[in-house]
Design an enzyme around this catalytic site. Structure first.
Site, PDB file in Angstrom:
ATOM      1  N   LYS A  53      44.382  89.719  32.631  1.00 16.39           N
ATOM      2  CA  LYS A  53      43.313  90.639  33.017  1.00 16.39           C
ATOM      3  C   LYS A  53      42.469  91.023  31.802  1.00 16.39           C
ATOM      4  O   LYS A  53      41.233  91.006  31.846  1.00 16.39           O
ATOM      5  CB  LYS A  53      43.908  91.903  33.650  1.00 16.39           C
ATOM      6  CG  LYS A  53      44.482  91.714  35.036  1.00 16.39           C
ATOM      7  CD  LYS A  53      45.175  92.989  35.515  1.00 16.39           C
ATOM      8  CE  LYS A  53      45.771  92.806  36.890  1.00 16.39           C
ATOM      9  NZ  LYS A  53      46.543  93.976  37.355  1.00 16.39           N
ATOM     10  N   GLN A  97      49.439  99.179  36.202  1.00 16.63           N
ATOM     11  CA  GLN A  97      50.141  98.004  36.703  1.00 16.63           C
ATOM     12  C   GLN A  97      51.426  98.405  37.421  1.00 16.63           C
ATOM     13  O   GLN A  97      52.237  99.168  36.906  1.00 16.63           O
ATOM     14  CB  GLN A  97      50.464  97.045  35.550  1.00 16.63           C
ATOM     15  CG  GLN A  97      51.162  95.769  35.966  1.00 16.63           C
ATOM     16  CD  GLN A  97      50.274  94.861  36.798  1.00 16.63           C
ATOM     17  OE1 GLN A  97      49.063  94.813  36.616  1.00 16.63           O
ATOM     18  NE2 GLN A  97      50.876  94.146  37.726  1.00 16.63           N
ATOM     19  N   ASP A 120      41.742  99.263  41.461  1.00 16.44           N
ATOM     20  CA  ASP A 120      42.731  98.589  42.300  1.00 16.44           C
ATOM     21  C   ASP A 120      42.533  98.927  43.771  1.00 16.44           C
ATOM     22  O   ASP A 120      43.073  98.253  44.645  1.00 16.44           O
ATOM     23  CB  ASP A 120      44.154  98.991  41.877  1.00 16.44           C
ATOM     24  CG  ASP A 120      44.926  97.841  41.252  1.00 16.44           C
ATOM     25  OD1 ASP A 120      44.494  96.684  41.392  1.00 16.44           O
ATOM     26  OD2 ASP A 120      45.968  98.093  40.630  1.00 16.44           O
TER      27      ASP A 120
END
Length: 300
Positions: A53, A97, A120
């Site tokens: 990422k 995460q 997200d």
């Protein structure tokens, strides 16, 4: 034989577009879109994903930073970091995460992220906005699936779609996106009665149940478009390698069977996976534009 939907190629094009949009934003506003990723602990798969990422964000011209925290950190310390990132004007996207260590409440951490920076798309406010059809930051994996479907099919309107899986991360938002695209949508799952027959109705079949090769070829309507979200590790086909603990990655669909029936299908790996990070960049640009009170389309 089904057409193979090349997620890598689609993702590369989306990353290139994100780079152009980031340069345009910097040119017009002086603002560089900023993404902050937080990882807690030493899970190898998560670390690799976070590394990818960061590298792809930087390559596209984003301001990219990663906060790597020890597994022993307290939830309060993590929440303090999230609060600082919420207030940082150089940060437009925040991603924590998952999974988090067992001593942390993941929902509480996700709820602490500013919904405007929730790239997200997991915050309950973004989930609610998506559900009622308001502008929202959408979870990256279903957003990537929708992009692949729109690229593959001329028209989604009126098609019957079946989503196998009901998670908040993929299944539910995927169903909402397909509804917005005027599909007729069924959400199914591992406990659905006569699941094979439900799947056979689908013009679009999205498999996100998390079980290796659960969906067989004879569950698929001839000519259907199949999007396989699953990522599962199973023993290598080579008995000697399997005995050594070697594995291979497969999806939720029995690909070798499905490819003989479907009209188009995503492979695993190389299908949906690459689209997830590309859509994360797209979400970060959208978040940055909205924080600047500008129309995201202005930077296209």
């Amino acid at each position: 034989m089904a057409r193979i939907i090349d997620g890598k190629a689609h993702a590369a094009a989306l990353r290139e577009e994100a780079g152009r949009r980031a340069r345009r934003m910097l040119e017009l506003t002086g603002v560089q879109p900023g993404l902050s990723v937080v990882i807690v602990g030493d899970d190898p798969a998560s670390r690799l994903y976070v590394k990818n990422k960061g590298e792809q964000a930087a390559a596209a011209g984003f301001r990219s930073e990663t906060h790597t925290l020890p597994e022993t950190i307290s939830q309060d310390e993590l929440l303090d970091l999230v609060a600082r990132l919420n207030l940082d004007p150089a940060v437009h996207g925040i991603l924590v995460q998952l999974p988090l260590p067992a001593h942390m409440d993941a929902q509480a951490v996700l709820a602490a992220i500013d919904p405007a920076k929730d790239v997200d798309g997991f915050h309950v406010i973004n989930a609610g906005r998506l559900a009622v059809g308001l502008p929202a930051l959408v979870p990256c994996t279903p957003l990537g699936c929708l992009r692949l479907l729109k690229a593959e099919l001329d028209q989604l309107k009126g098609l019957e779609a079946v989503v196998v899986g009901r998670s908040n991360i993929v299944g539910k938002p995927m169903a909402q996106l397909l509804l917005q695209a005027d599909c007729t949508v069924t959400i199914a799952h591992s406990r659905t009665r006569d699941l094979p027959q439900v799947c056979r109705r689908a013009d679009i079949l999205v498999a996100a149940v998390g079980r290796a090769e659960m969906i067989r070829g004879d569950w698929i309507k001839p000519g259907a478009t199949v999007i396989d979200v699953g990522i599962n590790r199973v023993p290598s086909r080579d008995p000697a390698k399997a005995a050594e603990g070697k594995t291979r990655v497969v999806g939720d669909v029995a690909f070798d069977e499905a490819v003989e029936v479907a009209g188009a299908i995503t492979p695993v790996p190389g299908g949906v996976g690459p689209m997830t990070i590309a859509c994360l960049l797209d979400n970060t640009l959208t978040a940055a534009a909205r924080i600047l009170e500008r129309d995201p389309a202005e930077f296209a």
